[in-house]
Design an enzyme around this catalytic site. Structure first.
Site, short mmCIF file in Angstrom:
data_model
loop_
_atom_site.label_atom_id
_atom_site.label_comp_id
_atom_site.label_asym_id
_atom_site.label_seq_id
_atom_site.Cartn_x
_atom_site.Cartn_y
_atom_site.Cartn_z
NE ARG A 35 -4.38 -1.68 1.99
CZ ARG A 35 -5.18 -2.26 2.69
NH1 ARG A 35 -5.39 -1.80 3.85
NH2 ARG A 35 -6.53 -2.42 2.22
CE LYS A 199 -18.95 -13.76 9.86
NZ LYS A 199 -19.12 -12.60 10.85
N GLY A 356 -7.30 -6.28 -0.01
CA GLY A 356 -7.75 -7.31 1.51
C GLY A 356 -6.57 -7.54 1.70
N GLY A 380 -12.70 -3.87 1.16
CA GLY A 380 -13.94 -3.27 1.07
C GLY A 380 -14.30 -2.42 0.44
#
Ligand code: AMP
Length: 398
Positions: A35, A199, A356, A380
């Site tokens: 990043r 999830k 991510g 996200g």
């Protein structure tokens, strides 16, 4: 969306840059500086144009308190090394030290303000409180550049409110991310989307939107067990979101109606326990023993997933296929990464790694980043972009 050239001549001006420096740390050691590297083009362009570059960023979740372990000091040091120029770290975000350090800047200098999330106002839900805080930051600059793609899906002080106080534009990273991810809006087909991670409940919005957009959805990771359960299979001790089974059944039906191919693993690596050194074996996906936990897709599925991915003209991948942090369970994630590389090399596909965990998996598993068409810095944010949502940090730059 306004871009750097819309800011005009920035020579001698103080330009505030919101970057995404939320890097993984082991103590004070940065374990993946991807990043920071991604922010270099914008910072360098502004320095070369003669601006005074004041960078803002967050690290971790200090929840509005000063947490010394989450200081940006290691980032300032690494940024300085990568730029080949000193980076001065201010002890606060907009207080006396920040003001003094900014006042002492010469053209081309770089100051990094301390972790914006040390201030409770940064992420406050109270818009007035956030706006008052952003005005104090805005007083340090003459213009604002939004380059932290990882935060554009949030309306926060340092990326959203500040943009309303100053002439504002997207930086080169945000511009590159938006251009790449926009290719999924009118994609060259087939469009294959590979989803993994822990999830399914985190990805409901994106799955639902993709059922109207993608030609094929490939599902792995912890979320796959909710899909297998929805087909009526038992999943043993594997990760399962019982309350999402009915929703997933609905998705499977909608996929059939819309002609979207859903690709699920045919075999699973079933382990004795959640541990790096646990015993395991490959079992059919519809025969996971009751006392076992699925930690990765199996070898047949690796081949299946790889081949489905290669047969695409546009591929987007978000989320690991298994517990890739344990080397024995990194095979599925590896096969998917290789699939994206081969799709681009053999089929001319546009391949996007969606931020991510998937982006750090690619780097930590030793893949050559240049072999992918685009590696997003925002997990996200890239998911919300794929969901078709309006991202406040982008719309504020229109
Ligand atoms: P997410 O934060 O949703 O992107 O999920 C990433 C995490 O999912 C990684 O830390 C993986 O270890 C984890 N994960 C992937 N597959 C599984 C699995 N089969 N069981 C448990 N966790 C998993």
């Amino acid at each position: 969306m306004k871009t750097l050239k819309d800011l005009g001549n920035v020579s001698g001006k103080r330009v505030l840059v919101r970057a995404d420096f939320n890097v993984p740390l082991d103590g004070t050691t940065i374990t993946d500086d991807g990043r920071i590297r991604a922010a270099l083009p914008t910072i360098n362009a502004l320095r070369e144009a003669g601006a005074k570059v004041i960078v803002m960023a967050h690290l971790g979740r200090p929840k509005g308190q000063v947490v010394p372990e989450l200081s940006l000091a290691p980032v300032a040091a690494r940024l300085g090394e990568l730029l080949g120029a000193p980076v001065t770290l201010a002890a606060d975000t907009y207080g006396e030290d920040a003001q003094a350090k900014v006042a002492a800047m010469a053209d081309g200098d770089v100051v990094l303000l301390e972790n914006v999330r040390f201030n409770p106002e940064e992420t406050s839900k109270d818009a007035e409180e956030r706006a008052a805080y952003a005005k104090k930051i805005a007083a340090l600059g003459d213009a604002f550049v939004s380059d932290g793609f990882g935060v554009v899906h949030r309306a926060q002080g340092s990326n959203y409110d500040v943009a309303t106080d100053l002439p504002a534009a997207a930086g080169l990273l945000v511009e590159k991310e938006v251009t790449a991810l926009s290719k999924t809006n009118d994609p060259e087909r087939p469009l294959t989307v590979v989803l993994g991670g822990s999830k399914v409940s985190d990805k409901l919005g994106v799955i639902s939107n993709l059922l109207n957009k993608a030609d094929r959805l490939v599902i792995g990771g912890g979320m796959v067990f909710t899909f297998l359960k929805a087909l009526g299979y038992e999943v043993g001790k594997s990760l399962l979101e019982e309350d999402q089974v009915a929703t997933v059944q609905g998705y499977l039906e909608k996929a059939k109606e819309n002609g979207v191919e859903i690709v699920l693993p045919t075999d699973i690596l079933a382990a004795d326990s959640f541990a790096a050194d646990t015993a395991y074996e490959a079992v059919p996906a519809d025969a996971i023993p009751a006392d076992k936990i699925g930690l990765d897709i199996g070898p047949d599925s690796q081949k299946l997933f790889h081949d489905k991915i290669v047969d695409s003209k546009t591929v987007v991948w978000n989320g690991p296929m298994g517990v890739f942090e344990f080397p024995n369970f990194a095979g599925g994630t590896r096969a998917v990464a290789q699939g994206l590389i081969d799709a681009t090399a053999e089929n001319g596909a546009f391949s996007i790694v969606g931020g991510g965990d998937s982006a750090s998996a690619v780097r930590n598993l030793g893949f050559d980043e240049s072999k992918f068409s685009h590696i997003s810095t925002g997990g996200g944010a890239s998911l919300e972009f794929l969901e078709g949502k309006t991202l406040p940090g982008l719309s504020v730059l229109d």
